[in-house]
Design a protein around this motif. Sequence first.
Motif, PDB file in Angstrom:
ATOM      1  N   MET A 251      59.033  28.333  34.191  1.00 13.25           N
ATOM      2  CA  MET A 251      59.116  28.472  35.650  1.00 13.25           C
ATOM      3  C   MET A 251      60.289  27.653  36.407  1.00 13.25           C
ATOM      4  O   MET A 251      60.921  28.147  37.003  1.00 13.25           O
ATOM      5  CB  MET A 251      57.887  27.997  36.074  1.00 13.25           C
ATOM      6  CG  MET A 251      56.793  29.203  35.986  1.00 13.25           C
ATOM      7  SD  MET A 251      55.077  28.397  36.625  1.00 13.25           S
ATOM      8  CE  MET A 251      55.221  29.316  38.369  1.00 13.25           C
ATOM      9  N   LYS A 252      60.203  26.607  35.668  1.00 17.08           N
ATOM     10  CA  LYS A 252      61.478  25.541  35.813  1.00 17.08           C
ATOM     11  C   LYS A 252      62.776  26.238  35.586  1.00 17.08           C
ATOM     12  O   LYS A 252      63.930  26.111  36.341  1.00 17.08           O
ATOM     13  CB  LYS A 252      61.344  24.224  35.365  1.00 17.08           C
ATOM     14  CG  LYS A 252      60.292  23.216  35.779  1.00 17.08           C
ATOM     15  CD  LYS A 252      60.252  21.937  34.906  1.00 17.08           C
ATOM     16  CE  LYS A 252      59.104  21.163  35.239  1.00 17.08           C
ATOM     17  NZ  LYS A 252      58.929  19.891  34.311  1.00 17.08           N
TER      18      LYS A 252
ATOM     19  N   GLU B 141      47.150  23.277  26.378  1.00 16.45           N
ATOM     20  CA  GLU B 141      47.953  22.456  27.151  1.00 16.45           C
ATOM     21  C   GLU B 141      49.560  22.722  26.684  1.00 16.45           C
ATOM     22  O   GLU B 141      50.444  22.548  27.475  1.00 16.45           O
ATOM     23  CB  GLU B 141      47.728  21.004  26.780  1.00 16.45           C
ATOM     24  CG  GLU B 141      48.372  19.874  27.170  1.00 16.45           C
ATOM     25  CD  GLU B 141      48.645  19.831  28.800  1.00 16.45           C
ATOM     26  OE1 GLU B 141      49.438  19.506  29.553  1.00 16.45           O
ATOM     27  OE2 GLU B 141      47.419  20.033  29.247  1.00 16.45           O
ATOM     28  N   ILE B 142      49.923  23.003  25.337  1.00 19.01           N
ATOM     29  CA  ILE B 142      51.145  23.499  25.051  1.00 19.01           C
ATOM     30  C   ILE B 142      51.514  24.675  25.679  1.00 19.01           C
ATOM     31  O   ILE B 142      52.792  24.824  26.239  1.00 19.01           O
ATOM     32  CB  ILE B 142      51.227  23.661  23.564  1.00 19.01           C
ATOM     33  CG1 ILE B 142      51.235  22.136  22.747  1.00 19.01           C
ATOM     34  CG2 ILE B 142      52.548  24.371  23.040  1.00 19.01           C
ATOM     35  CD1 ILE B 142      51.031  22.497  21.226  1.00 19.01           C
ATOM     36  N   GLU B 143      50.908  25.679  26.018  1.00 18.61           N
ATOM     37  CA  GLU B 143      51.047  26.681  26.544  1.00 18.61           C
ATOM     38  C   GLU B 143      51.420  26.773  27.943  1.00 18.61           C
ATOM     39  O   GLU B 143      52.527  27.328  28.713  1.00 18.61           O
ATOM     40  CB  GLU B 143      49.785  27.925  26.436  1.00 18.61           C
ATOM     41  CG  GLU B 143      49.701  28.670  25.095  1.00 18.61           C
ATOM     42  CD  GLU B 143      48.577  29.443  24.876  1.00 18.61           C
ATOM     43  OE1 GLU B 143      47.548  29.468  25.959  1.00 18.61           O
ATOM     44  OE2 GLU B 143      48.549  30.099  23.981  1.00 18.61           O
ATOM     45  N   ARG B 144      50.612  25.854  28.697  1.00 20.45           N
ATOM     46  CA  ARG B 144      50.875  25.442  29.954  1.00 20.45           C
ATOM     47  C   ARG B 144      52.317  24.677  30.281  1.00 20.45           C
ATOM     48  O   ARG B 144      52.961  24.872  31.218  1.00 20.45           O
ATOM     49  CB  ARG B 144      49.704  24.574  30.700  1.00 20.45           C
ATOM     50  CG  ARG B 144      48.691  25.234  31.146  1.00 20.45           C
ATOM     51  CD  ARG B 144      47.652  24.232  31.988  1.00 20.45           C
ATOM     52  NE  ARG B 144      47.102  23.199  31.234  1.00 20.45           N
ATOM     53  CZ  ARG B 144      45.992  22.996  30.626  1.00 20.45           C
ATOM     54  NH1 ARG B 144      45.315  24.068  30.294  1.00 20.45           N
ATOM     55  NH2 ARG B 144      45.610  21.834  29.813  1.00 20.45           N
ATOM     56  N   GLU B 145      52.518  23.772  29.364  1.00 18.08           N
ATOM     57  CA  GLU B 145      53.886  23.198  29.431  1.00 18.08           C
ATOM     58  C   GLU B 145      54.943  24.337  29.089  1.00 18.08           C
ATOM     59  O   GLU B 145      55.831  24.111  29.885  1.00 18.08           O
ATOM     60  CB  GLU B 145      53.839  22.018  27.980  1.00 18.08           C
ATOM     61  CG  GLU B 145      53.109  20.862  28.557  1.00 18.08           C
ATOM     62  CD  GLU B 145      53.576  20.043  29.563  1.00 18.08           C
ATOM     63  OE1 GLU B 145      54.781  19.881  29.934  1.00 18.08           O
ATOM     64  OE2 GLU B 145      52.810  19.431  30.262  1.00 18.08           O
TER      65      GLU B 145
END
Length: 115
Positions: A59-60, A49-53
Amino acid sequence: MFDVGFGKLALIAIVALLVLGPERLPRVARTAGALVRRARSSWLNVRSEIERELAAEDMKQQVNDALRATDLRAEVDATAESIRRSVEPVSSTPAPASPAPSTPPAATSAADDHR
């Protein structure tokens, strides 16, 4: 992280066998294994989850940088176009004709006067 070798695991197993006894040790081992699996699974879920965030944040940031670059490019294009428009009237007006060089009257030579 933890320095647990084979010797330490064997010592823990012997102490557990002495404390719990042979009847309860298999059930406690299964329960401990299940708890370790849940803890490991939870840790992997939190980590992913942290890696996805972090990936989403990256990306943002890239999208924002691209938008800023596009805005900057549009601003540069607009400035270049306004410069072209302001220079165009100057370059399209005909240049004033330069006066023809005046040639002095030909000097009459003494031979021409005698004829």
